[in-house]
Design an enzyme around this catalytic site. Sequence first.
Site, PDB file in Angstrom:
ATOM      1  N   ASP A  42      26.571 108.699 -32.652  1.00  0.00           N
ATOM      2  CA  ASP A  42      27.320 109.676 -31.856  1.00  0.00           C
ATOM      3  C   ASP A  42      28.163 110.548 -32.791  1.00  0.00           C
ATOM      4  O   ASP A  42      29.388 110.384 -32.904  1.00  0.00           O
ATOM      5  CB  ASP A  42      28.194 108.946 -30.843  1.00  0.00           C
ATOM      6  CG  ASP A  42      28.839 109.888 -29.833  1.00  0.00           C
ATOM      7  OD1 ASP A  42      28.477 111.082 -29.830  1.00  0.00           O
ATOM      8  OD2 ASP A  42      29.702 109.419 -29.063  1.00  0.00           O
ATOM      9  N   SER A  48      37.332 112.574 -26.925  1.00  0.00           N
ATOM     10  CA  SER A  48      36.051 112.417 -27.612  1.00  0.00           C
ATOM     11  C   SER A  48      35.895 113.416 -28.749  1.00  0.00           C
ATOM     12  O   SER A  48      36.301 114.573 -28.641  1.00  0.00           O
ATOM     13  CB  SER A  48      34.896 112.632 -26.624  1.00  0.00           C
ATOM     14  OG  SER A  48      34.730 111.513 -25.810  1.00  0.00           O
ATOM     15  N   HIS A  93      28.064 113.492 -28.273  1.00  0.00           N
ATOM     16  CA  HIS A  93      28.077 113.650 -26.816  1.00  0.00           C
ATOM     17  C   HIS A  93      28.971 114.800 -26.368  1.00  0.00           C
ATOM     18  O   HIS A  93      28.952 115.181 -25.188  1.00  0.00           O
ATOM     19  CB  HIS A  93      28.466 112.335 -26.120  1.00  0.00           C
ATOM     20  CG  HIS A  93      29.927 112.003 -26.162  1.00  0.00           C
ATOM     21  ND1 HIS A  93      30.459 111.074 -27.032  1.00  0.00           N
ATOM     22  CD2 HIS A  93      30.960 112.460 -25.419  1.00  0.00           C
ATOM     23  CE1 HIS A  93      31.759 110.981 -26.816  1.00  0.00           C
ATOM     24  NE2 HIS A  93      32.084 111.801 -25.839  1.00  0.00           N
TER      25      HIS A  93
END
Length: 601
Positions: free
Chosen positions: A134, A254, A82
């Site tokens: 992910d 992230s 992402h």
Amino acid sequence: MKYRITAALAATFVSGSLFAATATPRIVGGDDADTDWLSLVALIDVPAKQEAASAWATYPVFQAQYCGGTLLSQDWVLTAAHCVQFNGVNTNAADIELLIGSQTLDVATNSPLLHSAASVIVHPGYNQLTNANDIALIQLDEPVTIGSNVQPGVLATPGTDEKTEELSNYNDILSALGWGVVTYDDPERQQPVYSLDLQEVALDYVPNAFCQNSYNLNGNSESILDSMLCANEPSPDGNPDGDPFGEDSCQGDSGGPLFVTNTALNDSPQVGVTSFGYACGDADLPGVYTRVSEYLDWIEQQTSIADLALRNLAIAENPDSFQGFQTIDFQIPVENAGNKGATNFALTIEHPKAFSLSSSEAGLSCAASSNGLTECNYDGTAILGGSTKSLAFTATDANSQSGATVQIQATVELDRSRDYHRLNNTGTITLQLGQPELTITAEPVCLSSRNNAVEMRFEASVANLDDAIDSVGTRVTGSLPEALTLVNKNLSSCTEDNGDYLCQLGLLEANSEKALTVAIQAAAETMAMVTIAVENDNGTQVGSSLETTVALDFSREDLEACPSVTPPSTLAPRSSGGGGGSLPLGLLSLLMMFGLYRRKA
């Protein structure tokens, strides 16, 4: 240094680019990261950096940092899908820079620590709605230089996960790192505070079943898949200033790593990639990470470009030792612990300075041994995933040592730091130097009249008295006077030529002995002396008793009667009681009836 960023500047993180802007965790409640963490990478939005620089922002690189990553080799960075894909569209590699070798974002916009990206590879199964798969890879445009401030990370394997799961205490065994939100200026969490410097926080491991239950109880619909793992701090102690927002990864972290913390920090295996979560620091809802070990095969496959392939090579454990005197043959077992074939690796061997090593292994070339070091390169047939190739070497000992045990250390390395689990790259091979001490004894055990002649049997025992060195290719030899005849001459373990005999005992381990039963016929009243000798392939110590003489008197009356000889294929094992009982399996009659193997106390 904590930095409060205005809403106007914060907008530059996502304006005019395809970078994801939702559910991106950052570090909350942590501390400045230890300087031993050397594999951290900050992803920089190039358009945002340029916009901040144009606006004369104080820290353009800081303002353009939006995700983290981990350096896997000189050419590859691991991050979250992402971070580089939004609504099914990959971020253009030209819009990404990677800050490598700096724990601070306070660097110039043209810093040599900023590296361009060549390509972006997103897992094809990535699902933006469920956060499944992910994970992504970024290939660097040019290889980064490995040095004191830059080292690749270590990826966890399924074995790492198993050991983590089996721990009795999950408290603070994980470390999450990133440059994200560290706290908030308001209880409503509308005014985030960021840090210029890399932060880390210790977290508890949360088993998947418990994590799923936590999400279910809080009314969330997320499925915690096997390809995910969870971590949180249920009892946050806050930083020294008493941070009220818990301890967790948070917005902006992230793609960064979650490590199982080792004493040597940069050798800590990365078990997770920071993926998603809800309220940062929520003690009831763990943060969720992509489980790295589930994607090793995908990582190997995607990086299989020319000489850039990431692999997992190891020196396999070998409990055996190799023995010899002056020249010692040994093997170094190189294991491909990954899934795809591997070749083109270096092998560095540390050994005593008196040793020189050589090898005729196909595909292996070695420089001359120098000062206790031999360096080799292998470019032969690829070692298949999940298999081991034992590379053969011969060591020549200029000192002709005996009675010594030598440790040789071998390290396997892939160029460009391409081994993603380097923790098992080094192994030890044990060499035992010397020769066995052998003795041989013989005595008659029985006598019987058969077929108008007298048959006598005697037992010859060969013992290896050395505590460590085996006798290789052990054999018994001798000759018989013309008056004596060997009984049965058809066993493959022995040969005879004009009365000269040779019987093979094979390997005689240290501290053990083997016995041979010899059957001979002669006329009654015959008396003779028979000489029996022992030989082997690897020589013997000075002081070994390698020859004995046995007196054969075919008129003796004090010996037990010999049992009947049955065919070799039906013979039963001999008891340990000496002359009586059944004969050993495979009874020889050329000279040997079977080597009864006994380990000495």
